[in-house]
Scaffold this motif. Structure first.
Motif, PDB file in Angstrom:
ATOM      1  N   THR A  40       0.830  -1.199   0.000  1.00 43.24           N
ATOM      2  CA  THR A  40       0.000   0.000   0.000  1.00 43.24           C
ATOM      3  C   THR A  40       0.866   1.251   0.000  1.00 43.24           C
ATOM      4  OG1 THR A  40      -1.786  -1.127   1.160  1.00 43.24           O
ATOM      5  CG2 THR A  40      -1.758   1.262   1.284  1.00 43.24           C
ATOM      6  N   ARG A  41       0.497   2.220  -0.795  1.00 51.43           N
ATOM      7  CA  ARG A  41       1.204   3.499  -0.851  1.00 51.43           C
ATOM      8  C   ARG A  41       0.480   4.489   0.052  1.00 51.43           C
ATOM      9  NH1 ARG A  41       3.040   4.290  -7.193  1.00 51.43           N
ATOM     10  NH2 ARG A  41       4.089   2.273  -7.395  1.00 51.43           N
ATOM     11  N   GLY A  42       0.912   4.563   1.298  1.00 53.51           N
ATOM     12  CA  GLY A  42       0.274   5.449   2.255  1.00 53.51           C
ATOM     13  C   GLY A  42       1.036   6.747   2.436  1.00 53.51           C
ATOM     14  N   VAL A  43       2.226   6.648   2.972  1.00 51.68           N
ATOM     15  CA  VAL A  43       3.072   7.810   3.209  1.00 51.68           C
ATOM     16  C   VAL A  43       4.513   7.367   3.014  1.00 51.68           C
ATOM     17  CG1 VAL A  43       3.406   7.450   5.690  1.00 51.68           C
ATOM     18  CG2 VAL A  43       3.439   9.773   4.780  1.00 51.68           C
ATOM     19  N   LEU A 115      14.423   6.073   0.929  1.00 51.84           N
ATOM     20  CA  LEU A 115      12.992   6.342   0.946  1.00 51.84           C
ATOM     21  C   LEU A 115      12.229   5.021   0.863  1.00 51.84           C
ATOM     22  CD1 LEU A 115      12.875   9.383  -1.513  1.00 51.84           C
ATOM     23  CD2 LEU A 115      12.752   9.453   0.982  1.00 51.84           C
ATOM     24  N   PHE A 116      11.139   4.931   1.658  1.00 48.46           N
ATOM     25  CA  PHE A 116      10.359   3.693   1.726  1.00 48.46           C
ATOM     26  C   PHE A 116       8.875   4.037   1.822  1.00 48.46           C
ATOM     27  CE2 PHE A 116      14.520   2.774   3.433  1.00 48.46           C
ATOM     28  CZ  PHE A 116      14.838   1.538   2.899  1.00 48.46           C
ATOM     29  N   TRP A 117       8.056   3.121   1.315  1.00 47.83           N
ATOM     30  CA  TRP A 117       6.608   3.264   1.447  1.00 47.83           C
ATOM     31  C   TRP A 117       6.160   2.748   2.810  1.00 47.83           C
ATOM     32  CZ3 TRP A 117       3.839   6.398  -1.087  1.00 47.83           C
ATOM     33  CH2 TRP A 117       3.984   6.617  -2.455  1.00 47.83           C
ATOM     34  N   SER A 118       5.260   3.489   3.428  1.00 47.81           N
ATOM     35  CA  SER A 118       4.601   3.048   4.653  1.00 47.81           C
ATOM     36  C   SER A 118       3.107   2.942   4.380  1.00 47.81           C
ATOM     37  CB  SER A 118       4.853   4.049   5.789  1.00 47.81           C
ATOM     38  OG  SER A 118       3.975   3.808   6.872  1.00 47.81           O
ATOM     39  N   PRO A 119       2.425   1.940   4.927  1.00 46.08           N
ATOM     40  CA  PRO A 119       0.989   1.812   4.684  1.00 46.08           C
ATOM     41  C   PRO A 119       0.132   2.792   5.486  1.00 46.08           C
ATOM     42  CG  PRO A 119       1.736   0.058   6.130  1.00 46.08           C
ATOM     43  CD  PRO A 119       2.961   0.805   5.715  1.00 46.08           C
ATOM     44  N   GLU A 120       0.735   3.608   6.337  1.00 45.98           N
ATOM     45  CA  GLU A 120      -0.039   4.552   7.142  1.00 45.98           C
ATOM     46  C   GLU A 120      -0.700   5.601   6.239  1.00 45.98           C
ATOM     47  OE1 GLU A 120      -0.653   4.518  10.378  1.00 45.98           O
ATOM     48  OE2 GLU A 120       0.449   2.640  10.587  1.00 45.98           O
ATOM     49  N   PHE A 121      -1.964   5.867   6.489  1.00 44.40           N
ATOM     50  CA  PHE A 121      -2.694   6.824   5.657  1.00 44.40           C
ATOM     51  C   PHE A 121      -3.468   7.849   6.489  1.00 44.40           C
ATOM     52  CE2 PHE A 121      -5.422   3.262   6.568  1.00 44.40           C
ATOM     53  CZ  PHE A 121      -6.651   3.840   6.862  1.00 44.40           C
ATOM     54  N   GLU A 134       8.490  17.518   7.410  1.00 42.38           N
ATOM     55  CA  GLU A 134       9.935  17.724   7.451  1.00 42.38           C
ATOM     56  C   GLU A 134      10.635  16.399   7.768  1.00 42.38           C
ATOM     57  OE1 GLU A 134      11.433  20.466   6.592  1.00 42.38           O
ATOM     58  OE2 GLU A 134       9.630  21.694   6.390  1.00 42.38           O
ATOM     59  N   ARG A 135      11.967  16.428   7.784  1.00 47.46           N
ATOM     60  CA  ARG A 135      12.723  15.170   7.874  1.00 47.46           C
ATOM     61  C   ARG A 135      12.505  14.456   9.197  1.00 47.46           C
ATOM     62  NH1 ARG A 135      19.143  16.657   8.536  1.00 47.46           N
ATOM     63  NH2 ARG A 135      19.014  17.859  10.456  1.00 47.46           N
ATOM     64  N   ASP A 136      12.244  15.187  10.289  1.00 47.05           N
ATOM     65  CA  ASP A 136      11.989  14.515  11.567  1.00 47.05           C
ATOM     66  C   ASP A 136      10.699  13.688  11.497  1.00 47.05           C
ATOM     67  OD1 ASP A 136      14.277  15.609  12.616  1.00 47.05           O
ATOM     68  OD2 ASP A 136      13.241  17.317  13.532  1.00 47.05           O
ATOM     69  N   LYS A 137       9.679  14.265  10.882  1.00 48.64           N
ATOM     70  CA  LYS A 137       8.415  13.540  10.772  1.00 48.64           C
ATOM     71  C   LYS A 137       8.533  12.404   9.767  1.00 48.64           C
ATOM     72  CE  LYS A 137       3.476  14.430  10.729  1.00 48.64           C
ATOM     73  NZ  LYS A 137       2.440  15.482  10.656  1.00 48.64           N
ATOM     74  N   LEU A 138       9.288  12.635   8.681  1.00 53.50           N
ATOM     75  CA  LEU A 138       9.499  11.565   7.707  1.00 53.50           C
ATOM     76  C   LEU A 138      10.276  10.411   8.326  1.00 53.50           C
ATOM     77  CD1 LEU A 138      10.411  13.670   4.551  1.00 53.50           C
ATOM     78  CD2 LEU A 138       8.253  12.519   5.020  1.00 53.50           C
ATOM     79  N   ARG A 139      11.189  10.742   9.229  1.00 51.23           N
ATOM     80  CA  ARG A 139      11.940   9.683   9.901  1.00 51.23           C
ATOM     81  C   ARG A 139      11.038   8.883  10.837  1.00 51.23           C
ATOM     82  NH1 ARG A 139      17.363   8.763  10.970  1.00 51.23           N
ATOM     83  NH2 ARG A 139      17.765   7.493  12.813  1.00 51.23           N
ATOM     84  N   TRP A 143       9.231   3.919  11.322  1.00 49.96           N
ATOM     85  CA  TRP A 143       8.848   2.903  12.303  1.00 49.96           C
ATOM     86  C   TRP A 143       7.620   2.130  11.841  1.00 49.96           C
ATOM     87  CZ3 TRP A 143      12.374   1.838  15.751  1.00 49.96           C
ATOM     88  CH2 TRP A 143      13.262   2.841  16.159  1.00 49.96           C
ATOM     89  N   THR A 144       6.879   2.670  10.870  1.00 45.35           N
ATOM     90  CA  THR A 144       5.674   2.002  10.381  1.00 45.35           C
ATOM     91  C   THR A 144       5.907   1.281   9.061  1.00 45.35           C
ATOM     92  OG1 THR A 144       4.934   3.995   9.184  1.00 45.35           O
ATOM     93  CG2 THR A 144       4.286   3.788  11.488  1.00 45.35           C
ATOM     94  N   VAL A 145       7.124   1.328   8.535  1.00 46.67           N
ATOM     95  CA  VAL A 145       7.420   0.645   7.279  1.00 46.67           C
ATOM     96  C   VAL A 145       7.477  -0.860   7.533  1.00 46.67           C
ATOM     97  CG1 VAL A 145       9.161   0.310   5.470  1.00 46.67           C
ATOM     98  CG2 VAL A 145       8.651   2.610   6.317  1.00 46.67           C
ATOM     99  N   PRO A 146       6.722  -1.658   6.789  1.00 46.19           N
ATOM    100  CA  PRO A 146       6.753  -3.117   7.036  1.00 46.19           C
ATOM    101  C   PRO A 146       8.085  -3.716   6.645  1.00 46.19           C
ATOM    102  CG  PRO A 146       5.456  -2.608   5.086  1.00 46.19           C
ATOM    103  CD  PRO A 146       5.798  -1.292   5.711  1.00 46.19           C
ATOM    104  N   ALA A 147       8.398  -4.848   7.249  1.00 49.46           N
ATOM    105  CA  ALA A 147       9.643  -5.541   6.930  1.00 49.46           C
ATOM    106  C   ALA A 147       9.588  -6.070   5.503  1.00 49.46           C
ATOM    107  CB  ALA A 147       9.864  -6.688   7.909  1.00 49.46           C
ATOM    108  N   PRO A 148      10.733  -6.148   4.851  1.00 45.90           N
ATOM    109  CA  PRO A 148      10.735  -6.670   3.481  1.00 45.90           C
ATOM    110  C   PRO A 148      10.343  -8.137   3.461  1.00 45.90           C
ATOM    111  CG  PRO A 148      12.985  -6.415   4.298  1.00 45.90           C
ATOM    112  CD  PRO A 148      12.084  -5.776   5.304  1.00 45.90           C
TER     113      PRO A 148
END
Length: 210
Positions: A40-43, A115-121, A134-139, A143-148
């Protein structure tokens, strides 16, 4: 060409009738979270340590919604006689999700996996300016990016993992050899004789005539 006039209308009505007989399913959101596909392309999350400020993501973005600022720093020579080097230091990395169309080009062109896709929407805002992360929020999204997904059992081991394993094995072997050599040297060393206590001159002689 249709076999008879009105066949298209009949097919459409047939679809309507089949749909009318099915039970209506209502998604109980937000009480029940939806089951999203794994891709899923969330954030978008940013792994800042991997970013080299190459600017590929910002240049390839069709919406120009990625903002990057950086400066150069001089790195001293690693060895005597070497020359100094300069490197880019990231100052700002921001993505305006009010402009982003979630095409994923920035993630695909990043050569260093920053850069990675997170399913959070669930990051809607009442103020459009808050959609610029900003980069702090993007970082934090990392933590919500699923494992490969797991590798194919028949696939080759990644070169990075193989190199790290070989390095760890070499260090463990060297450490074991050093410990064995130290133990062998300790066993081969002659025992140090214990010093005999010297008599105190103030003590009376032992076994003398009284």
């Amino acid at each position: 060409m249709s076999p008879f006039p009105g066949s298209g209308l009949a097919k459409g009505l047939a679809v309507t009738l089949r749909t009318m007989t099915k039970k209506t399913v209502t998604a109980q959101y937000p009480d029940a979270q939806p089951e999203l596909p794994p891709r899923t392309r969330g954030v978008i999350g940013l792994f800042e340590e991997n970013c080299t400020v190459c600017m590929l993501c910002a240049r390839e973005c069709p919406d120009w919604c990625i903002y990057i600022d950086s400066h150069k720093e001089t790195v001293p020579a690693a060895a005597p006689g070497g020359r100094e080097r300069s490197r880019n230091v990231l100052d700002r990395f921001a993505i305006d999700f009010s402009l982003c169309m979630y095409c994923g080009i920035c993630i695909e062109v990043c050569p260093f996996d920053a850069l990675f896709w997170s399913p959070e929407f669930e990051y809607a805002e009442t103020d459009i300016h808050e959609l610029t992360h900003e980069r702090d929020k993007l970082r934090d999204w990392m933590w919500t990016v699923p494992a490969p997904p797991a590798l194919d059992p028949g696939a080759e081991e990644p070169k990075e993992i193989a190199a790290a394993r070989k390095t760890a094995e070499k260090l463990a072997t060297a450490q074991a050899q050093a410990e064995a050599q130290a133990q062998a040297e300790a066993a081969a060393a002659p025992a140090t004789p214990q010093a005999q206590p010297q008599p105190d001159p103030t003590d009376p002689p032992q076994g003398g005539a009284s």
